[in-house]
Design a protein around this motif. Structure first.
Motif, PDB file in Angstrom:
ATOM      1  N   GLU A  38      -2.288  -7.304  -5.950  1.00  0.00           N
ATOM      2  CA  GLU A  38      -3.388  -6.820  -4.669  1.00  0.00           C
ATOM      3  C   GLU A  38      -2.746  -6.546  -2.958  1.00  0.00           C
ATOM      4  N   LYS A  39      -1.727  -8.254  -3.319  1.00  0.00           N
ATOM      5  CA  LYS A  39      -1.058  -8.535  -2.195  1.00  0.00           C
ATOM      6  C   LYS A  39      -0.428  -7.715  -1.901  1.00  0.00           C
ATOM      7  N   THR A  40      -0.006  -7.255  -2.883  1.00  0.00           N
ATOM      8  CA  THR A  40       1.730  -6.216  -3.147  1.00  0.00           C
ATOM      9  C   THR A  40       1.253  -4.630  -1.787  1.00  0.00           C
ATOM     10  N   ILE A  41       0.292  -4.106  -2.996  1.00  0.00           N
ATOM     11  CA  ILE A  41      -0.398  -3.013  -3.036  1.00  0.00           C
ATOM     12  C   ILE A  41      -1.134  -3.099  -1.692  1.00  0.00           C
ATOM     13  N   SER A  42      -1.425  -4.320  -0.711  1.00  0.00           N
ATOM     14  CA  SER A  42      -2.712  -4.218   0.261  1.00  0.00           C
ATOM     15  C   SER A  42      -4.297  -3.452   0.006  1.00  0.00           C
ATOM     16  N   ASP A  43      -4.030  -3.198  -1.673  1.00  0.00           N
ATOM     17  CA  ASP A  43      -5.264  -2.712  -1.830  1.00  0.00           C
ATOM     18  C   ASP A  43      -5.999  -4.261  -2.557  1.00  0.00           C
ATOM     19  N   LYS A  44      -7.370  -3.343  -3.801  1.00  0.00           N
ATOM     20  CA  LYS A  44      -8.066  -3.886  -5.276  1.00  0.00           C
ATOM     21  C   LYS A  44      -6.806  -2.865  -5.878  1.00  0.00           C
ATOM     22  N   LEU A  45      -7.214  -4.235  -7.141  1.00  0.00           N
ATOM     23  CA  LEU A  45      -6.862  -3.417  -8.545  1.00  0.00           C
ATOM     24  C   LEU A  45      -7.169  -1.957  -8.439  1.00  0.00           C
ATOM     25  N   PRO A  46      -6.161  -1.060  -8.766  1.00  0.00           N
ATOM     26  CA  PRO A  46      -7.306  -0.176  -9.496  1.00  0.00           C
ATOM     27  C   PRO A  46      -7.694  -0.396 -10.974  1.00  0.00           C
ATOM     28  N   ASP A  47      -8.338   0.293 -11.794  1.00  0.00           N
ATOM     29  CA  ASP A  47      -8.271   0.483 -13.166  1.00  0.00           C
ATOM     30  C   ASP A  47      -6.878   0.283 -13.482  1.00  0.00           C
ATOM     31  N   SER A  48      -6.822  -0.570 -14.473  1.00  0.00           N
ATOM     32  CA  SER A  48      -5.592  -1.575 -14.894  1.00  0.00           C
ATOM     33  C   SER A  48      -4.801  -0.472 -15.864  1.00  0.00           C
ATOM     34  N   ASN A  49      -5.708   0.173 -16.590  1.00  0.00           N
ATOM     35  CA  ASN A  49      -4.615   1.255 -16.918  1.00  0.00           C
ATOM     36  C   ASN A  49      -4.028   2.946 -16.643  1.00  0.00           C
ATOM     37  N   MET A  50      -4.512   2.446 -15.428  1.00  0.00           N
ATOM     38  CA  MET A  50      -3.619   3.880 -14.126  1.00  0.00           C
ATOM     39  C   MET A  50      -2.306   3.564 -14.041  1.00  0.00           C
ATOM     40  N   LEU A  51      -1.234   4.853 -13.944  1.00  0.00           N
ATOM     41  CA  LEU A  51      -0.695   4.787 -13.924  1.00  0.00           C
ATOM     42  C   LEU A  51      -0.537   4.240 -12.414  1.00  0.00           C
ATOM     43  N   ILE A  52       1.285   2.950 -12.245  1.00  0.00           N
ATOM     44  CA  ILE A  52       1.192   3.354 -11.009  1.00  0.00           C
ATOM     45  C   ILE A  52       2.019   3.751 -10.293  1.00  0.00           C
ATOM     46  N   LYS A  53       2.516   5.525 -10.636  1.00  0.00           N
ATOM     47  CA  LYS A  53       3.148   6.093 -10.175  1.00  0.00           C
ATOM     48  C   LYS A  53       1.447   7.019  -9.985  1.00  0.00           C
ATOM     49  N   GLU A  54       0.935   6.977 -10.387  1.00  0.00           N
ATOM     50  CA  GLU A  54      -0.369   7.973 -10.300  1.00  0.00           C
ATOM     51  C   GLU A  54      -0.962   6.804  -8.558  1.00  0.00           C
ATOM     52  N   TYR A  55      -0.806   6.093  -9.157  1.00  0.00           N
ATOM     53  CA  TYR A  55      -2.225   5.735  -7.586  1.00  0.00           C
ATOM     54  C   TYR A  55      -1.327   5.513  -6.395  1.00  0.00           C
ATOM     55  N   ALA A  56      -0.098   5.892  -6.061  1.00  0.00           N
ATOM     56  CA  ALA A  56       1.561   5.936  -5.531  1.00  0.00           C
ATOM     57  C   ALA A  56       0.740   7.446  -5.042  1.00  0.00           C
ATOM     58  N   THR A  57       0.638   8.308  -6.023  1.00  0.00           N
ATOM     59  CA  THR A  57       0.388   9.812  -5.438  1.00  0.00           C
ATOM     60  C   THR A  57      -0.859   9.665  -4.469  1.00  0.00           C
ATOM     61  N   THR A  58      -1.821   8.812  -4.995  1.00  0.00           N
ATOM     62  CA  THR A  58      -2.593   8.754  -4.658  1.00  0.00           C
ATOM     63  C   THR A  58      -3.423   8.309  -3.110  1.00  0.00           C
ATOM     64  N   LYS A  59      -2.551   7.590  -3.373  1.00  0.00           N
ATOM     65  CA  LYS A  59      -1.942   7.195  -1.890  1.00  0.00           C
ATOM     66  C   LYS A  59      -1.270   7.596  -1.033  1.00  0.00           C
ATOM     67  N   THR A  60      -0.959   8.398  -1.238  1.00  0.00           N
ATOM     68  CA  THR A  60       0.157   9.276  -0.377  1.00  0.00           C
ATOM     69  C   THR A  60       1.016   8.197  -0.363  1.00  0.00           C
ATOM     70  N   VAL A  61       1.680   7.698  -1.040  1.00  0.00           N
ATOM     71  CA  VAL A  61       2.876   7.163  -0.522  1.00  0.00           C
ATOM     72  C   VAL A  61       3.741   6.860  -1.397  1.00  0.00           C
ATOM     73  N   GLY A  62       5.450   7.247  -1.831  1.00  0.00           N
ATOM     74  CA  GLY A  62       6.157   7.335  -2.655  1.00  0.00           C
ATOM     75  C   GLY A  62       5.799   6.206  -3.751  1.00  0.00           C
ATOM     76  N   PHE A  63       6.433   6.447  -4.796  1.00  0.00           N
ATOM     77  CA  PHE A  63       6.655   5.692  -5.691  1.00  0.00           C
ATOM     78  C   PHE A  63       7.205   4.608  -5.569  1.00  0.00           C
ATOM     79  N   GLY A  64       8.334   4.932  -4.457  1.00  0.00           N
ATOM     80  CA  GLY A  64       9.390   3.577  -5.068  1.00  0.00           C
ATOM     81  C   GLY A  64       8.824   2.367  -3.869  1.00  0.00           C
ATOM     82  N   SER A  65       8.124   3.577  -2.853  1.00  0.00           N
ATOM     83  CA  SER A  65       7.223   1.984  -2.330  1.00  0.00           C
ATOM     84  C   SER A  65       6.593   1.325  -2.317  1.00  0.00           C
ATOM     85  N   ILE A  66       6.096   1.278  -3.812  1.00  0.00           N
ATOM     86  CA  ILE A  66       5.226   0.514  -4.523  1.00  0.00           C
ATOM     87  C   ILE A  66       5.558  -0.053  -5.350  1.00  0.00           C
ATOM     88  N   LYS A  67       6.733   0.459  -5.822  1.00  0.00           N
ATOM     89  CA  LYS A  67       7.748   0.255  -7.515  1.00  0.00           C
ATOM     90  C   LYS A  67       8.335  -0.650  -6.704  1.00  0.00           C
TER      91      LYS A  67
END
Length: 78
Positions: A37-66
């Motif tokens: 949560e600290k790393t993504i500056s947000d609450k943990l989404p549904d744990s089954n969510m793909l990290i890449k999908e989360y990045a897309t919903t937040k309109t940030v690049g996958f690499g910036s979260i990965k």
């Protein structure tokens, strides 16, 4: 008869975040929820969510979260 639960050994390839990695997989590797949560500056989404999908919903690049999440995983080995 009760079956013995076997702990799955995780190899190094499973410790690398890919496009199909979920938040649950990070938790299974014992990355702490609060660290995610600290790393993504947000609450943990549904744990089954793909990290890449989360990045897309937040309109940030996958690499910036990965990359910062991968550092959390890598830190577990030390």
């Amino acid at each position: 008869m009760k079956e013995k639960l076997l702990h799955k050994k995780i190899d190094n390839s499973e410790k690398t975040i890919h496009g199909n990695t979920t938040f649950k997989e990070l938790l299974d590797l014992e990355v702490k929820k609060k660290d995610i949560e600290k790393t993504i500056s947000d609450k943990l989404p549904d744990s089954n969510m793909l990290i890449k999908e989360y990045a897309t919903t937040k309109t940030v690049g996958f690499g910036s979260i990965k990359e910062p999440l991968q550092k959390l995983v890598d830190a577990l080995e030390k």
